[in-house]
Design a protein around this motif. Sequence first.
Motif, PDB file in Angstrom:
ATOM      1  N   PHE A   5       0.868  -1.178   0.000  1.00 38.46           N
ATOM      2  CA  PHE A   5       0.000   0.000   0.000  1.00 38.46           C
ATOM      3  C   PHE A   5       0.911   1.236   0.000  1.00 38.46           C
ATOM      4  CE2 PHE A   5      -2.864   3.134   1.968  1.00 38.46           C
ATOM      5  CZ  PHE A   5      -3.991   2.953   1.181  1.00 38.46           C
ATOM      6  N   VAL A   6       1.176   1.778  -1.168  1.00 34.14           N
ATOM      7  CA  VAL A   6       2.120   2.889  -1.315  1.00 34.14           C
ATOM      8  C   VAL A   6       1.619   4.111  -0.559  1.00 34.14           C
ATOM      9  CG1 VAL A   6       3.117   4.515  -2.981  1.00 34.14           C
ATOM     10  CG2 VAL A   6       3.051   2.067  -3.504  1.00 34.14           C
ATOM     11  N   CYS A   7       2.514   4.710   0.232  1.00 36.32           N
ATOM     12  CA  CYS A   7       2.111   5.851   1.057  1.00 36.32           C
ATOM     13  C   CYS A   7       2.887   7.115   0.724  1.00 36.32           C
ATOM     14  CB  CYS A   7       2.264   5.514   2.538  1.00 36.32           C
ATOM     15  SG  CYS A   7       3.916   4.954   2.999  1.00 36.32           S
ATOM     16  N   GLY A   8       3.478   7.155  -0.445  1.00 33.45           N
ATOM     17  CA  GLY A   8       4.179   8.366  -0.861  1.00 33.45           C
ATOM     18  C   GLY A   8       4.981   8.106  -2.121  1.00 33.45           C
ATOM     19  N   ILE A   9       5.240   9.159  -2.869  1.00 33.89           N
ATOM     20  CA  ILE A   9       6.083   9.074  -4.055  1.00 33.89           C
ATOM     21  C   ILE A   9       7.334   9.914  -3.814  1.00 33.89           C
ATOM     22  CG2 ILE A   9       6.297   9.580  -6.514  1.00 33.89           C
ATOM     23  CD1 ILE A   9       3.349   9.074  -6.823  1.00 33.89           C
ATOM     24  N   GLY A  10       8.482   9.299  -4.003  1.00 27.29           N
ATOM     25  CA  GLY A  10       9.740   9.998  -3.843  1.00 27.29           C
ATOM     26  C   GLY A  10      10.373  10.289  -5.193  1.00 27.29           C
ATOM     27  N   SER A  11      11.499  10.980  -5.151  1.00 29.08           N
ATOM     28  CA  SER A  11      12.228  11.311  -6.366  1.00 29.08           C
ATOM     29  C   SER A  11      13.714  11.089  -6.122  1.00 29.08           C
ATOM     30  CB  SER A  11      11.973  12.775  -6.759  1.00 29.08           C
ATOM     31  OG  SER A  11      12.698  13.123  -7.916  1.00 29.08           O
ATOM     32  N   LEU A  12      14.385  10.482  -7.075  1.00 23.79           N
ATOM     33  CA  LEU A  12      15.813  10.224  -6.921  1.00 23.79           C
ATOM     34  C   LEU A  12      16.588  11.525  -7.080  1.00 23.79           C
ATOM     35  CD1 LEU A  12      18.027   8.174  -6.441  1.00 23.79           C
ATOM     36  CD2 LEU A  12      18.072   7.729  -8.902  1.00 23.79           C
ATOM     37  N   GLN A  13      17.206  11.955  -5.995  1.00 21.36           N
ATOM     38  CA  GLN A  13      17.912  13.238  -5.971  1.00 21.36           C
ATOM     39  C   GLN A  13      19.384  13.090  -6.362  1.00 21.36           C
ATOM     40  OE1 GLN A  13      17.115  16.079  -2.648  1.00 21.36           O
ATOM     41  NE2 GLN A  13      19.278  15.758  -2.144  1.00 21.36           N
ATOM     42  N   GLU A  14      20.000  12.001  -5.875  1.00 21.65           N
ATOM     43  CA  GLU A  14      21.407  11.757  -6.177  1.00 21.65           C
ATOM     44  C   GLU A  14      21.641  10.256  -6.291  1.00 21.65           C
ATOM     45  OE1 GLU A  14      23.994  13.394  -3.224  1.00 21.65           O
ATOM     46  OE2 GLU A  14      22.799  15.228  -3.003  1.00 21.65           O
ATOM     47  N   ARG A  15      22.684   9.910  -7.069  1.00 21.29           N
ATOM     48  CA  ARG A  15      23.112   8.517  -7.107  1.00 21.29           C
ATOM     49  C   ARG A  15      24.624   8.471  -7.214  1.00 21.29           C
ATOM     50  NH1 ARG A  15      21.724   3.351 -11.168  1.00 21.29           N
ATOM     51  NH2 ARG A  15      23.295   2.018 -10.192  1.00 21.29           N
ATOM     52  N   GLY A  17      26.990   5.233  -7.513  1.00 23.72           N
ATOM     53  CA  GLY A  17      27.115   3.783  -7.535  1.00 23.72           C
ATOM     54  C   GLY A  17      25.872   3.112  -6.997  1.00 23.72           C
ATOM     55  N   ALA A  18      26.022   2.405  -5.881  1.00 25.89           N
ATOM     56  CA  ALA A  18      24.896   1.688  -5.282  1.00 25.89           C
ATOM     57  C   ALA A  18      24.270   2.461  -4.134  1.00 25.89           C
ATOM     58  CB  ALA A  18      25.361   0.318  -4.790  1.00 25.89           C
ATOM     59  N   ARG A  19      24.604   3.726  -3.991  1.00 25.36           N
ATOM     60  CA  ARG A  19      24.018   4.579  -2.956  1.00 25.36           C
ATOM     61  C   ARG A  19      23.046   5.552  -3.620  1.00 25.36           C
ATOM     62  NH1 ARG A  19      25.605   6.523   2.338  1.00 25.36           N
ATOM     63  NH2 ARG A  19      24.810   8.625   2.736  1.00 25.36           N
ATOM     64  N   PHE A  20      21.836   5.595  -3.105  1.00 29.06           N
ATOM     65  CA  PHE A  20      20.781   6.424  -3.680  1.00 29.06           C
ATOM     66  C   PHE A  20      20.263   7.392  -2.619  1.00 29.06           C
ATOM     67  CE2 PHE A  20      20.835   2.291  -5.653  1.00 29.06           C
ATOM     68  CZ  PHE A  20      20.702   2.530  -7.014  1.00 29.06           C
ATOM     69  N   VAL A  21      20.068   8.645  -3.001  1.00 29.95           N
ATOM     70  CA  VAL A  21      19.448   9.623  -2.114  1.00 29.95           C
ATOM     71  C   VAL A  21      18.088   9.962  -2.710  1.00 29.95           C
ATOM     72  CG1 VAL A  21      19.574  11.912  -1.078  1.00 29.95           C
ATOM     73  CG2 VAL A  21      21.657  10.546  -1.363  1.00 29.95           C
ATOM     74  N   ILE A  22      17.042   9.701  -1.926  1.00 28.11           N
ATOM     75  CA  ILE A  22      15.672   9.828  -2.406  1.00 28.11           C
ATOM     76  C   ILE A  22      14.923  10.843  -1.564  1.00 28.11           C
ATOM     77  CG2 ILE A  22      13.502   8.579  -2.793  1.00 28.11           C
ATOM     78  CD1 ILE A  22      15.240   5.998  -2.921  1.00 28.11           C
ATOM     79  N   THR A  23      14.319  11.830  -2.203  1.00 32.75           N
ATOM     80  CA  THR A  23      13.465  12.757  -1.469  1.00 32.75           C
ATOM     81  C   THR A  23      12.142  12.070  -1.186  1.00 32.75           C
ATOM     82  OG1 THR A  23      12.552  13.717  -3.503  1.00 32.75           O
ATOM     83  CG2 THR A  23      14.525  14.762  -2.573  1.00 32.75           C
ATOM     84  N   CYS A  24      11.562  12.357  -0.031  1.00 33.55           N
ATOM     85  CA  CYS A  24      10.301  11.725   0.342  1.00 33.55           C
ATOM     86  C   CYS A  24       9.422  12.724   1.082  1.00 33.55           C
ATOM     87  CB  CYS A  24      10.549  10.488   1.198  1.00 33.55           C
ATOM     88  SG  CYS A  24      11.397  10.815   2.745  1.00 33.55           S
ATOM     89  N   PRO A  25       8.124  12.485   1.129  1.00 31.03           N
ATOM     90  CA  PRO A  25       7.193  13.444   1.742  1.00 31.03           C
ATOM     91  C   PRO A  25       7.108  13.348   3.257  1.00 31.03           C
ATOM     92  CG  PRO A  25       5.963  11.614   0.830  1.00 31.03           C
ATOM     93  CD  PRO A  25       7.406  11.375   0.463  1.00 31.03           C
ATOM     94  N   TYR A  26       7.924  12.521   3.887  1.00 29.07           N
ATOM     95  CA  TYR A  26       7.828  12.298   5.322  1.00 29.07           C
ATOM     96  C   TYR A  26       8.630  13.345   6.104  1.00 29.07           C
ATOM     97  CZ  TYR A  26       6.831   7.817   3.126  1.00 29.07           C
ATOM     98  OH  TYR A  26       6.360   6.836   2.305  1.00 29.07           O
TER      99      TYR A  26
END
Length: 201
Positions: A5-15, A17-26
Amino acid sequence: MFTGFVCGIGSLQERAGARFVITCPYRRGSLKEAASIACDGCCLTIVDIGKAKGKGAAVAVEASNETLARTTLGAWRVGRHINLERALALGEELGGHLVTGHIDGRARIVARQPDGDSVRFTLEADTALAPFIAAKGSVALDGVSLTINEVDGTRFGVNIIPYTLAHTTWGDRRPSDLVNLEVDLLARYAARLRAQEGLAP
């Protein structure tokens, strides 16, 4: 554990390699390092929490080579929208079905067409995963719990209502897109038991 049950949509801000920074509405204060978060259905660990460029927070997560190979994460680019779900707390409502966040593989969208007010998607799974997909059973696609309408070999159909199209990334999905696929937990264990008994899935 999650429910699909998806409770928010994020956006990939930075990447990196295998590290991801995702913005989120929380709110930042509601998040904790070492907590689990489902990103397009993939269970990842929050390793850092920062302030987003706009509202909300920015969480950093890291993925293993296994995760990059088995999911869509390897192809993620900055700006991508991502379905988010926080881990289920004991006693909370089970809105979809039991979802582990352990992705089994990827499915390809082969068709999208209107079906009344909803949209019907036809997808194709790997041959090895097809036996775990059954009509009227459950499946998690990019983290969204969905009911399978019909199955034809390695292809299967799902119907997505307007609310889900508007509140998840499925409104943007088109034929040829790859999505993360997690088969139903019960189907996975049932097949394992049958295999131990020497029976076909």
